[in-house]
Design a protein around this motif. Sequence first.
Motif, PDB file in Angstrom:
ATOM      1  N   THR A   8      36.392  18.393  81.811  1.00 39.60           N
ATOM      2  CA  THR A   8      35.039  18.308  82.378  1.00 39.60           C
ATOM      3  C   THR A   8      34.012  18.025  81.283  1.00 39.60           C
ATOM      4  O   THR A   8      33.053  17.265  81.500  1.00 39.60           O
ATOM      5  CB  THR A   8      34.694  19.604  83.120  1.00 39.60           C
ATOM      6  N   ALA A   9      34.186  18.636  80.101  1.00 40.93           N
ATOM      7  CA  ALA A   9      33.273  18.340  78.992  1.00 40.93           C
ATOM      8  C   ALA A   9      33.369  16.868  78.595  1.00 40.93           C
ATOM      9  O   ALA A   9      32.348  16.213  78.313  1.00 40.93           O
ATOM     10  CB  ALA A   9      33.597  19.240  77.807  1.00 40.93           C
ATOM     11  N   ALA A  10      34.590  16.326  78.585  1.00 37.06           N
ATOM     12  CA  ALA A  10      34.754  14.900  78.280  1.00 37.06           C
ATOM     13  C   ALA A  10      34.102  14.031  79.345  1.00 37.06           C
ATOM     14  O   ALA A  10      33.478  13.003  79.031  1.00 37.06           O
ATOM     15  CB  ALA A  10      36.241  14.580  78.169  1.00 37.06           C
ATOM     16  N   LEU A  11      34.209  14.442  80.607  1.00 34.21           N
ATOM     17  CA  LEU A  11      33.536  13.698  81.675  1.00 34.21           C
ATOM     18  C   LEU A  11      32.022  13.778  81.524  1.00 34.21           C
ATOM     19  O   LEU A  11      31.306  12.833  81.870  1.00 34.21           O
ATOM     20  CB  LEU A  11      33.959  14.257  83.039  1.00 34.21           C
ATOM     21  N   GLY A  12      31.533  14.892  81.012  1.00 34.48           N
ATOM     22  CA  GLY A  12      30.105  14.999  80.745  1.00 34.48           C
ATOM     23  C   GLY A  12      29.649  14.013  79.689  1.00 34.48           C
ATOM     24  O   GLY A  12      28.560  13.442  79.791  1.00 34.48           O
ATOM     25  N   VAL A  13      30.490  13.789  78.661  1.00 33.80           N
ATOM     26  CA  VAL A  13      30.163  12.799  77.634  1.00 33.80           C
ATOM     27  C   VAL A  13      30.093  11.410  78.252  1.00 33.80           C
ATOM     28  O   VAL A  13      29.171  10.619  77.987  1.00 33.80           O
ATOM     29  CB  VAL A  13      31.192  12.849  76.494  1.00 33.80           C
ATOM     30  N   LEU A  14      31.064  11.109  79.129  1.00 34.68           N
ATOM     31  CA  LEU A  14      31.077   9.791  79.773  1.00 34.68           C
ATOM     32  C   LEU A  14      29.904   9.624  80.734  1.00 34.68           C
ATOM     33  O   LEU A  14      29.340   8.528  80.860  1.00 34.68           O
ATOM     34  CB  LEU A  14      32.390   9.594  80.524  1.00 34.68           C
ATOM     35  N   ALA A  15      29.522  10.705  81.406  1.00 31.68           N
ATOM     36  CA  ALA A  15      28.465  10.607  82.417  1.00 31.68           C
ATOM     37  C   ALA A  15      27.080  10.498  81.796  1.00 31.68           C
ATOM     38  O   ALA A  15      26.215   9.772  82.299  1.00 31.68           O
ATOM     39  CB  ALA A  15      28.524  11.809  83.348  1.00 31.68           C
ATOM     40  N   PHE A  16      26.835  11.229  80.685  1.00 29.09           N
ATOM     41  CA  PHE A  16      25.476  11.321  80.149  1.00 29.09           C
ATOM     42  C   PHE A  16      25.324  10.710  78.750  1.00 29.09           C
ATOM     43  O   PHE A  16      24.228  10.700  78.211  1.00 29.09           O
ATOM     44  CB  PHE A  16      25.038  12.787  80.106  1.00 29.09           C
ATOM     45  N   GLY A  17      26.413  10.206  78.188  1.00 33.02           N
ATOM     46  CA  GLY A  17      26.324   9.640  76.847  1.00 33.02           C
ATOM     47  C   GLY A  17      25.535   8.361  76.782  1.00 33.02           C
ATOM     48  O   GLY A  17      25.024   7.992  75.721  1.00 33.02           O
ATOM     49  N   GLY A  18      25.395   7.656  77.882  1.00 32.58           N
ATOM     50  CA  GLY A  18      24.680   6.387  77.872  1.00 32.58           C
ATOM     51  C   GLY A  18      23.238   6.501  78.290  1.00 32.58           C
ATOM     52  O   GLY A  18      22.564   5.479  78.457  1.00 32.58           O
ATOM     53  N   GLN A  19      22.717   7.733  78.480  1.00 36.57           N
ATOM     54  CA  GLN A  19      21.335   7.903  78.897  1.00 36.57           C
ATOM     55  C   GLN A  19      20.379   7.588  77.750  1.00 36.57           C
ATOM     56  O   GLN A  19      20.726   7.710  76.567  1.00 36.57           O
ATOM     57  CB  GLN A  19      21.103   9.357  79.364  1.00 36.57           C
ATOM     58  N   ALA A  20      19.144   7.207  78.120  1.00 38.99           N
ATOM     59  CA  ALA A  20      18.153   6.884  77.092  1.00 38.99           C
ATOM     60  C   ALA A  20      17.805   8.143  76.294  1.00 38.99           C
ATOM     61  O   ALA A  20      17.839   8.149  75.064  1.00 38.99           O
ATOM     62  CB  ALA A  20      16.913   6.279  77.732  1.00 38.99           C
ATOM     63  N   ASP A  21      17.441   9.202  77.000  1.00 35.03           N
ATOM     64  CA  ASP A  21      17.195  10.478  76.323  1.00 35.03           C
ATOM     65  C   ASP A  21      18.368  11.383  76.644  1.00 35.03           C
ATOM     66  O   ASP A  21      18.340  12.202  77.550  1.00 35.03           O
ATOM     67  CB  ASP A  21      15.875  11.083  76.826  1.00 35.03           C
ATOM     68  N   ARG A  22      19.394  11.178  75.872  1.00 38.15           N
ATOM     69  CA  ARG A  22      20.686  11.752  76.256  1.00 38.15           C
ATOM     70  C   ARG A  22      20.881  13.195  75.796  1.00 38.15           C
ATOM     71  O   ARG A  22      21.794  13.867  76.264  1.00 38.15           O
ATOM     72  CB  ARG A  22      21.813  10.889  75.671  1.00 38.15           C
ATOM     73  N   THR A  23      20.089  13.701  74.881  1.00 36.22           N
ATOM     74  CA  THR A  23      20.405  14.990  74.263  1.00 36.22           C
ATOM     75  C   THR A  23      20.470  16.156  75.249  1.00 36.22           C
ATOM     76  O   THR A  23      21.468  16.890  75.252  1.00 36.22           O
ATOM     77  CB  THR A  23      19.389  15.300  73.146  1.00 36.22           C
ATOM     78  N   PRO A  24      19.452  16.432  76.115  1.00 32.87           N
ATOM     79  CA  PRO A  24      19.535  17.619  76.992  1.00 32.87           C
ATOM     80  C   PRO A  24      20.735  17.587  77.928  1.00 32.87           C
ATOM     81  O   PRO A  24      21.540  18.520  77.955  1.00 32.87           O
ATOM     82  CB  PRO A  24      18.199  17.566  77.752  1.00 32.87           C
ATOM     83  N   ALA A  79      29.524   6.944  89.082  1.00 39.91           N
ATOM     84  CA  ALA A  79      30.913   7.406  89.102  1.00 39.91           C
ATOM     85  C   ALA A  79      31.141   8.504  88.075  1.00 39.91           C
ATOM     86  O   ALA A  79      31.861   9.486  88.321  1.00 39.91           O
ATOM     87  CB  ALA A  79      31.845   6.224  88.843  1.00 39.91           C
ATOM     88  N   GLY A  80      30.521   8.375  86.895  1.00 42.08           N
ATOM     89  CA  GLY A  80      30.697   9.389  85.859  1.00 42.08           C
ATOM     90  C   GLY A  80      30.117  10.730  86.264  1.00 42.08           C
ATOM     91  O   GLY A  80      30.719  11.784  86.005  1.00 42.08           O
ATOM     92  N   VAL A  81      28.948  10.710  86.893  1.00 45.67           N
ATOM     93  CA  VAL A  81      28.321  11.962  87.329  1.00 45.67           C
ATOM     94  C   VAL A  81      29.155  12.618  88.421  1.00 45.67           C
ATOM     95  O   VAL A  81      29.364  13.836  88.429  1.00 45.67           O
ATOM     96  CB  VAL A  81      26.884  11.697  87.817  1.00 45.67           C
ATOM     97  N   VAL A  82      29.634  11.808  89.365  1.00 45.96           N
ATOM     98  CA  VAL A  82      30.475  12.361  90.432  1.00 45.96           C
ATOM     99  C   VAL A  82      31.740  12.975  89.852  1.00 45.96           C
ATOM    100  O   VAL A  82      32.179  14.065  90.265  1.00 45.96           O
ATOM    101  CB  VAL A  82      30.826  11.261  91.454  1.00 45.96           C
ATOM    102  N   ALA A  83      32.353  12.308  88.890  1.00 47.81           N
ATOM    103  CA  ALA A  83      33.549  12.849  88.252  1.00 47.81           C
ATOM    104  C   ALA A  83      33.235  14.157  87.526  1.00 47.81           C
ATOM    105  O   ALA A  83      34.029  15.112  87.548  1.00 47.81           O
ATOM    106  CB  ALA A  83      34.140  11.830  87.292  1.00 47.81           C
ATOM    107  N   PHE A  84      32.060  14.207  86.870  1.00 49.79           N
ATOM    108  CA  PHE A  84      31.660  15.430  86.162  1.00 49.79           C
ATOM    109  C   PHE A  84      31.497  16.596  87.131  1.00 49.79           C
ATOM    110  O   PHE A  84      31.971  17.706  86.881  1.00 49.79           O
ATOM    111  CB  PHE A  84      30.362  15.165  85.393  1.00 49.79           C
TER     112      PHE A  84
END
Length: 407
Positions: free
Chosen positions: A98-114, A50-55
């Motif tokens: 959209t930047a905030a949605l990017g934080v929500l979409a990718f902030g929980g990834q294991a290798d989240r930096t890129p 859902a986060g990626v779709v929102a982004f």
Amino acid sequence: MPTVARWWRDRSDPQRLDLYTRSSFYGWLAMTPLLAVLVAGSAEDPAPGAGVVAFVGGSVAVAVTTVVLARSWLAARREDRTPARAPLVAAALAGVVTAALGVLAFGGQADRTPALSWGVAMPLAMVLTAVTPVWPSRRLARWGFGIGGATAVVVLAAETPFEVAAVLAVVLGAAVTGLALAFRFSVWVLDVVVEMDRSRGVAARLAVAEERLRFARDLHDVLGRDLSVIAVKSQLAGELVRRGHPGATDELADISRVAEQSLREVRDVVRGYRTTDLAGELAGARSVLRAAGIGCTVTGEEAGAALPGPVQTALGWVVREAVTNVLRHSSAGTCTITLVAGDPVRLQVANDGAGRGTATWGNGLRGLAERLAAASGELSTGRDGDRFVVEARVPVATADRATEEVR
């Protein structure tokens, strides 16, 4: 395809550059959703949650609002007016969300930096690109590195090592700033080209105005004194007639003499104004065309020196009018002037800036045709592929007799 090529060829250089600049802006900003998909694909877990779709959905809003913003601000710059703030507010809001949605979409990834860093920086960079038509370079640089710093703070809060976040701030800041300045440079180049085109038009109008002033001064110098003499002598002759003085006849004869002399002097002025030198016109055409960035080739110039003066005058007018039309009405890159001796002598002026549609004669070509007709010559125009050709034919044998009528 030929229609598209002709449509492009009919535009002036500033119009082409303006079209290219606007297309670059709109095309890049419209790619925001594609870049969002690429960012999502670079994540450790690219599954479309859902986060990626929102982004990705937010990136569509960024694309739409930034295109509207760039279009509005490019028009404001072109028309030299204050840009509207509403498109900026809408684009900035879409970028931040959209930047905030990017934080929500990718902030929980294991290798989240890129993915996280690009998810934050990309929508904000698009907004910064859209404001480059109006914002100065220094402000763009401050905001570009500000975006890099803000992205570094976000990834630092996601437990990224400080050294990595610091390097990321510098790299992203430089990348975003470089992108914005590249578009800013395109706008600056467009401004320079438009200003040069405008300056060339002003210079042409000033040259015409200067020539009119010169002609007016010549007429004033010729007629001013003689008309004053005629006015004074007319008053004197009228007074002598009323008194019955025999000197009135002499004064009237003197008035007639001064009037005839003035008429001869005016004819001399007009004859000098209308007389053209073929060699001088060819040299002037070569100079002015090359100054305008148009390649010029003259063939058969040596044959012009052997032509009678009346023929040179008629052909000089052809060169002047044809070159003027090349400068004013075409987007030519090259112009060829060919002189072929004979009877009749032929002069051809061809340029590769022929536009679409049917060529129509303006006042200049019609007046030129009348001058040549008075010298028993002919004028014709036509297209040869993408070239527009003006050709004049003047018989040498009858030119001397016809020139007095032209003058």
